[in-house]
Write a protein that holds these residues in place. Structure first.
Motif, PDB file in Angstrom:
ATOM      1  N   PHE A 143       0.848  -1.195   0.000  1.00 62.18           N
ATOM      2  CA  PHE A 143       0.000   0.000   0.000  1.00 62.18           C
ATOM      3  C   PHE A 143       0.877   1.235   0.000  1.00 62.18           C
ATOM      4  N   THR A 144       0.245   2.382  -0.145  1.00 57.95           N
ATOM      5  CA  THR A 144       0.931   3.670  -0.082  1.00 57.95           C
ATOM      6  C   THR A 144       0.434   4.404   1.155  1.00 57.95           C
ATOM      7  N   ALA A 145       1.374   5.000   1.883  1.00 56.87           N
ATOM      8  CA  ALA A 145       1.014   5.679   3.133  1.00 56.87           C
ATOM      9  C   ALA A 145       1.919   6.875   3.354  1.00 56.87           C
ATOM     10  N   ASP A 146       1.480   7.778   4.234  1.00 59.29           N
ATOM     11  CA  ASP A 146       2.343   8.895   4.611  1.00 59.29           C
ATOM     12  C   ASP A 146       3.540   8.342   5.376  1.00 59.29           C
ATOM     13  N   SER A 147       4.570   9.119   5.493  1.00 59.83           N
ATOM     14  CA  SER A 147       5.839   8.651   6.059  1.00 59.83           C
ATOM     15  C   SER A 147       5.702   8.044   7.455  1.00 59.83           C
ATOM     16  N   ALA A 148       4.902   8.645   8.313  1.00 62.96           N
ATOM     17  CA  ALA A 148       4.744   8.128   9.681  1.00 62.96           C
ATOM     18  C   ALA A 148       4.092   6.752   9.672  1.00 62.96           C
TER      19      ALA A 148
END
Length: 77
Positions: A22-27
């Motif tokens: 998946f794609t996620a924000d850095s945190a």
């Protein structure tokens, strides 16, 4: 709706045995990386590919710099 190009894994990584998760924000990406490592996977985080961004989203390229796509594969050996 997202196109297949926006959802498909990087073909070069797939050829090396990596699976797009998946794609996620850095945190959130860092949390996932730690979890997948604990589960015994090899993990890599890649920048969002330009093909994953919609053409009509002019500001998406700047926002995408904060996101990563997570790939995993079983450890060899």
């Amino acid at each position: 709706l997202l196109s297949n190009d926006q959802l498909d894994a990087d073909p070069a990584l797939t050829a090396e045995g990596w699976e797009r998760r998946f794609t996620a924000d850095s945190a959130r990406a860092q949390e996932a990386i730690e979890l997948y490592i604990q589960l015994g996977f090899e993990v890599r985080a890649e920048p969002v590919r330009p093909v994953e961004l919609r053409d009509e989203c002019g500001g998406c390229h700047e926002v995408a710099l904060r996101f990563q796509t997570i790939y995993t594969r079983q450890k060899s050996g």
